[in-house]
Design a protein around this motif. Structure first.
Motif, PDB file in Angstrom:
ATOM      1  N   ARG A  51      22.746 -49.968  12.477  1.00  0.00           N
ATOM      2  CA  ARG A  51      23.738 -50.176  11.053  1.00  0.00           C
ATOM      3  C   ARG A  51      23.068 -49.095  10.985  1.00  0.00           C
ATOM      4  NH1 ARG A  51      23.953 -56.669   9.520  1.00  0.00           N
ATOM      5  NH2 ARG A  51      24.529 -57.188  12.219  1.00  0.00           N
ATOM      6  N   LEU A  52      23.142 -48.037  11.257  1.00  0.00           N
ATOM      7  CA  LEU A  52      23.184 -46.729  10.628  1.00  0.00           C
ATOM      8  C   LEU A  52      23.993 -45.740  10.830  1.00  0.00           C
ATOM      9  CD1 LEU A  52      18.667 -45.840  10.621  1.00  0.00           C
ATOM     10  CD2 LEU A  52      20.212 -46.674   8.871  1.00  0.00           C
ATOM     11  N   ASP A  53      24.818 -44.729   9.930  1.00  0.00           N
ATOM     12  CA  ASP A  53      25.480 -43.558  10.572  1.00  0.00           C
ATOM     13  C   ASP A  53      24.985 -41.916  10.850  1.00  0.00           C
ATOM     14  OD1 ASP A  53      27.995 -45.579   9.612  1.00  0.00           O
ATOM     15  OD2 ASP A  53      27.766 -44.780   7.641  1.00  0.00           O
ATOM     16  N   VAL A  54      24.854 -41.978  12.356  1.00  0.00           N
ATOM     17  CA  VAL A  54      24.090 -41.231  12.674  1.00  0.00           C
ATOM     18  C   VAL A  54      24.345 -40.207  13.481  1.00  0.00           C
ATOM     19  CG1 VAL A  54      22.345 -40.149  14.849  1.00  0.00           C
ATOM     20  CG2 VAL A  54      22.302 -43.025  13.142  1.00  0.00           C
ATOM     21  N   VAL A  55      24.120 -38.917  13.032  1.00  0.00           N
ATOM     22  CA  VAL A  55      25.272 -37.706  13.247  1.00  0.00           C
ATOM     23  C   VAL A  55      24.197 -36.748  13.933  1.00  0.00           C
ATOM     24  CG1 VAL A  55      26.533 -35.626  12.170  1.00  0.00           C
ATOM     25  CG2 VAL A  55      27.298 -37.692  11.730  1.00  0.00           C
ATOM     26  N   VAL A  56      24.997 -36.182  15.407  1.00  0.00           N
ATOM     27  CA  VAL A  56      23.533 -35.307  15.905  1.00  0.00           C
ATOM     28  C   VAL A  56      24.666 -34.360  15.642  1.00  0.00           C
ATOM     29  CG1 VAL A  56      22.765 -34.867  18.067  1.00  0.00           C
ATOM     30  CG2 VAL A  56      23.093 -37.122  17.263  1.00  0.00           C
ATOM     31  N   VAL A  57      24.154 -33.014  16.192  1.00  0.00           N
ATOM     32  CA  VAL A  57      24.834 -31.688  15.584  1.00  0.00           C
ATOM     33  C   VAL A  57      23.624 -30.557  16.508  1.00  0.00           C
ATOM     34  CG1 VAL A  57      25.495 -31.878  13.540  1.00  0.00           C
ATOM     35  CG2 VAL A  57      23.979 -30.359  13.449  1.00  0.00           C
ATOM     36  N   GLU A  58      24.293 -29.925  17.684  1.00  0.00           N
ATOM     37  CA  GLU A  58      23.673 -29.166  18.891  1.00  0.00           C
ATOM     38  C   GLU A  58      24.086 -27.614  18.111  1.00  0.00           C
ATOM     39  OE1 GLU A  58      22.117 -26.178  20.872  1.00  0.00           O
ATOM     40  OE2 GLU A  58      21.517 -28.555  20.121  1.00  0.00           O
ATOM     41  N   LYS A  59      23.591 -26.740  18.356  1.00  0.00           N
ATOM     42  CA  LYS A  59      24.474 -25.605  17.751  1.00  0.00           C
ATOM     43  C   LYS A  59      25.133 -24.790  19.659  1.00  0.00           C
ATOM     44  CE  LYS A  59      20.574 -22.291  19.240  1.00  0.00           C
ATOM     45  NZ  LYS A  59      19.519 -21.100  18.750  1.00  0.00           N
ATOM     46  N   GLY A  60      24.155 -25.231  20.817  1.00  0.00           N
ATOM     47  CA  GLY A  60      25.714 -24.540  21.831  1.00  0.00           C
ATOM     48  C   GLY A  60      26.032 -25.882  22.701  1.00  0.00           C
ATOM     49  N   ALA A 194      24.322 -44.144  22.428  1.00  0.00           N
ATOM     50  CA  ALA A 194      24.077 -43.653  21.244  1.00  0.00           C
ATOM     51  C   ALA A 194      25.735 -43.506  20.414  1.00  0.00           C
ATOM     52  CB  ALA A 194      23.509 -42.483  20.676  1.00  0.00           C
ATOM     53  N   ALA A 195      26.584 -42.984  20.905  1.00  0.00           N
ATOM     54  CA  ALA A 195      27.735 -42.358  21.143  1.00  0.00           C
ATOM     55  C   ALA A 195      28.831 -43.419  21.091  1.00  0.00           C
ATOM     56  CB  ALA A 195      28.681 -41.138  21.927  1.00  0.00           C
ATOM     57  N   LYS A 196      28.165 -44.590  21.979  1.00  0.00           N
ATOM     58  CA  LYS A 196      29.071 -45.700  22.589  1.00  0.00           C
ATOM     59  C   LYS A 196      28.930 -46.758  21.660  1.00  0.00           C
ATOM     60  CE  LYS A 196      30.210 -46.388  26.966  1.00  0.00           C
ATOM     61  NZ  LYS A 196      29.759 -46.902  28.458  1.00  0.00           N
ATOM     62  N   ARG A 197      27.923 -46.799  20.338  1.00  0.00           N
ATOM     63  CA  ARG A 197      27.076 -47.767  19.288  1.00  0.00           C
ATOM     64  C   ARG A 197      27.271 -46.694  17.919  1.00  0.00           C
ATOM     65  NH1 ARG A 197      25.126 -48.472  24.236  1.00  0.00           N
ATOM     66  NH2 ARG A 197      25.111 -50.917  24.614  1.00  0.00           N
ATOM     67  N   GLY A 198      28.410 -46.030  17.822  1.00  0.00           N
ATOM     68  CA  GLY A 198      29.133 -45.811  16.644  1.00  0.00           C
ATOM     69  C   GLY A 198      28.220 -44.301  16.521  1.00  0.00           C
ATOM     70  N   ALA A 199      26.744 -43.530  16.883  1.00  0.00           N
ATOM     71  CA  ALA A 199      26.769 -42.228  16.850  1.00  0.00           C
ATOM     72  C   ALA A 199      27.716 -40.873  16.882  1.00  0.00           C
ATOM     73  CB  ALA A 199      25.384 -41.644  17.068  1.00  0.00           C
ATOM     74  N   GLU A 200      28.295 -40.097  15.883  1.00  0.00           N
ATOM     75  CA  GLU A 200      29.229 -39.383  16.150  1.00  0.00           C
ATOM     76  C   GLU A 200      28.048 -38.013  17.056  1.00  0.00           C
ATOM     77  OE1 GLU A 200      32.080 -38.369  13.008  1.00  0.00           O
ATOM     78  OE2 GLU A 200      31.059 -40.028  11.745  1.00  0.00           O
ATOM     79  N   VAL A 201      28.371 -37.017  17.844  1.00  0.00           N
ATOM     80  CA  VAL A 201      27.481 -36.039  17.992  1.00  0.00           C
ATOM     81  C   VAL A 201      28.867 -34.305  18.711  1.00  0.00           C
ATOM     82  CG1 VAL A 201      26.481 -35.571  20.750  1.00  0.00           C
ATOM     83  CG2 VAL A 201      26.836 -37.737  20.158  1.00  0.00           C
ATOM     84  N   TYR A 202      28.151 -33.735  18.047  1.00  0.00           N
ATOM     85  CA  TYR A 202      28.663 -32.082  18.096  1.00  0.00           C
ATOM     86  C   TYR A 202      28.298 -31.073  18.258  1.00  0.00           C
ATOM     87  CZ  TYR A 202      31.679 -35.069  14.254  1.00  0.00           C
ATOM     88  OH  TYR A 202      31.957 -36.415  13.802  1.00  0.00           O
ATOM     89  N   GLU A 203      29.033 -30.409  19.426  1.00  0.00           N
ATOM     90  CA  GLU A 203      27.943 -29.154  19.908  1.00  0.00           C
ATOM     91  C   GLU A 203      28.876 -28.024  19.554  1.00  0.00           C
ATOM     92  OE1 GLU A 203      28.345 -29.877  25.057  1.00  0.00           O
ATOM     93  OE2 GLU A 203      30.148 -30.036  23.645  1.00  0.00           O
ATOM     94  N   GLU A 204      28.184 -26.856  19.592  1.00  0.00           N
ATOM     95  CA  GLU A 204      29.070 -25.544  19.176  1.00  0.00           C
ATOM     96  C   GLU A 204      29.182 -26.142  17.848  1.00  0.00           C
ATOM     97  OE1 GLU A 204      29.092 -23.614  20.766  1.00  0.00           O
ATOM     98  OE2 GLU A 204      29.573 -23.832  23.113  1.00  0.00           O
ATOM     99  N   THR A 205      28.039 -26.244  16.932  1.00  0.00           N
ATOM    100  CA  THR A 205      28.428 -26.367  15.988  1.00  0.00           C
ATOM    101  C   THR A 205      26.511 -25.986  14.685  1.00  0.00           C
ATOM    102  OG1 THR A 205      29.007 -28.566  15.872  1.00  0.00           O
ATOM    103  CG2 THR A 205      28.386 -28.210  13.975  1.00  0.00           C
ATOM    104  N   GLU A 206      26.659 -24.814  14.379  1.00  0.00           N
ATOM    105  CA  GLU A 206      25.152 -23.828  13.848  1.00  0.00           C
ATOM    106  C   GLU A 206      25.068 -24.557  12.648  1.00  0.00           C
ATOM    107  OE1 GLU A 206      22.540 -19.978  14.576  1.00  0.00           O
ATOM    108  OE2 GLU A 206      24.661 -20.610  15.493  1.00  0.00           O
ATOM    109  N   VAL A 207      23.378 -24.716  12.360  1.00  0.00           N
ATOM    110  CA  VAL A 207      23.101 -25.375  10.790  1.00  0.00           C
ATOM    111  C   VAL A 207      22.849 -23.713  10.352  1.00  0.00           C
ATOM    112  CG1 VAL A 207      21.936 -26.351   9.465  1.00  0.00           C
ATOM    113  CG2 VAL A 207      22.814 -27.654  11.400  1.00  0.00           C
ATOM    114  N   ASN A 208      23.493 -23.446   9.163  1.00  0.00           N
ATOM    115  CA  ASN A 208      23.151 -22.881   8.616  1.00  0.00           C
ATOM    116  C   ASN A 208      22.293 -22.356   7.643  1.00  0.00           C
ATOM    117  OD1 ASN A 208      25.293 -23.060   7.066  1.00  0.00           O
ATOM    118  ND2 ASN A 208      26.320 -20.567   7.608  1.00  0.00           N
ATOM    119  N   GLY A 209      21.639 -23.281   6.634  1.00  0.00           N
ATOM    120  CA  GLY A 209      21.302 -23.979   5.141  1.00  0.00           C
ATOM    121  C   GLY A 209      21.119 -25.216   4.987  1.00  0.00           C
TER     122      GLY A 209
END
Length: 408
Positions: A51-60, A194-209
């Protein structure tokens, strides 16, 4: 960091791997995981069902960092023997560490039965051989300690090794119930679950600060796409790229080389298709794959310059095939895929969960070492416990400021 170069086998096993969108909006979440490789996927696997809102970001692209060069020998024993680690940390400390590693392998097997995608997990025995006569005594000491800890293993002499393999060694630890898997499918399997259980997954999303909002007690992370993610907790699970974010003095790097062969018609001389490695440093290691290829790696080089590393790839490829043919004559293999990559370890032999004052409410998962997949499974579980329950009894074992023997 220029992590690797060459040609890669694992993505070829899953050409229709799912893709994910890039981030196109600002977000708020409970946990932000930075890194879409196996470590990030393991964190998402443990967090998404609570029951946690989880977001995954990957730069590539998901799984295309160090994951595609991961050889995925799933073992509890590592490059530094437990009997050596005891001198640094004490016996009780290392006994607990060894048990946690064994549990992590069991957790990986449980995940293989839970997720939808088959990531080719198989239990395998391991042959850990003495590379010289001088290595027999410390190997026997390691065997005796592990036996006392309740691990299932035998000590083989030269005659027994020769009776089971086409090569000879002075002695070996033969351990049971280690494993192997496909790390690229593993990463996609866990993230898909994890995505089927509500985690949001994003590619091509690079963190810069990033900055810390003290009023709301949240990390605010910005991306190169111009968006921000406000998170109650942040896990930096970016593998070796994490060192570019936060330098860790306990981390060290070398370059390593890997060859994956064409499929082999007959593996009958390879007893139980065991995982194979040795006491020499640097060491060679071998395993088979689900489609009957041989994966051989090692011949590590101390260079940390990518140009120097890459220039040696063709020579190292040739040497690895020669080593394989010496161990298993008659396999008639060809090097179909070969690559080189940076390989990270730690100076004291344990993986790291970094907690730093300049990164409040954040964790750096540095699962560096030859058992990176197992380390990641263990650390991901402990971090998830700490986030979910407010405490993890074992997390302090792996903090960057863990106590050394004599400083406890």
């Amino acid at each position: 960091m220029n992590l690797h170069s060459g040609t890669y086998y694992w993505p070829a096993t899953f050409p229709d791997a799912p893709s994910y969108p890039s981030l196109d909006q600002d977000l708020n979440c409970d946990v932000l995981i930075i890194g879409g490789g196996s470590s990030g996927a393991q964190c998402a696997y443990y967090l998404a069902s609570h029951r946690l809102d989880v977001v995954v970001v990957e730069k590539g692209k998901i799984g295309f960092g160090s994951t595609i060069t991961n050889t995925a020998l799933i073992q509890y024993s590592g490059e530094k023997m437990f009997t050596d680690l005891i001198h640094t940390f004490g016996e009780e400390y290392i006994s607990r560490h060894a048990r946690l590693l064994k549990e992590a392998i069991d957790e990986i097997e449980e995940a293989s039965k839970t997720v939808d995608l088959d990531f080719e997990f198989s239990r395998r025995d391991t042959l850990y051989s003495a590379s010289s006569k001088e290595d027999v005594s410390p190997l026997k000491k390691e065997y005796e300690w592990l036996k006392q800890q309740g691990f299932k293993l035998d000590f083989w002499d030269q005659n027994k090794i020769k009776a089971h393999y086409p090569f000879s060694r002075e002695a070996a630890i033969y351990s049971y119930d280690d494993g192997e898997l496909n790390p690229f499918k593993f990463t996609h399997a866990l993230l898909g679950w994890a995505a089927k259980r509500g985690a949001e997954v994003y590619e091509e999303t690079e963190v810069n600060g990033h900055y810390y909002d003290r009023e709301q007690k949240r990390m605010v992370v910005s991306t190169k796409t111009g968006h921000s993610i406000r998170a109650r907790r942040v896990i930096f699970a970016a593998g070796y790229d994490g060192i570019d974010v936060k330098k860790e003095k306990k981390a060290s790097f070398v370059s390593t080389y890997t060859v994956t062969t064409s499929p082999v018609d007959d593996l009958s001389t390879w007893h139980n298709r065991t995982l194979i490695w040795e006491t020499a440093r640097p060491y060679l290691y071998l395993r088979t794959t689900a489609d009957n290829r041989v994966l051989i790696g090692g011949l590590d080089d101390n260079t940390t310059y990518s140009e120097d590393r890459d220039s040696k790839l063709v020579h190292k490829k040739k040497k690895l095939i020669e080593e394989l043919e010496t161990l298993f004559p008659g396999l008639n293999v060809k090097p179909e895929y070969y690559s080189t990559a940076f390989y990270g370890g730690t100076v004291d032999g344990l993986p790291i969960v970094g907690r730093y004052d300049d990164y409040p409410d954040s964790y750096f998962l540095f699962a560096f070492g030859d058992n990176g997949t197992v380390y990641s499974q263990l650390l991901a579980k402990l971090i998830a416990e700490d986030i979910r329950d407010g405490h993890s009894a074992d997390l302090d074992l792996y903090r960057q400021d863990r106590p050394l023997l004599g400083n406890q």
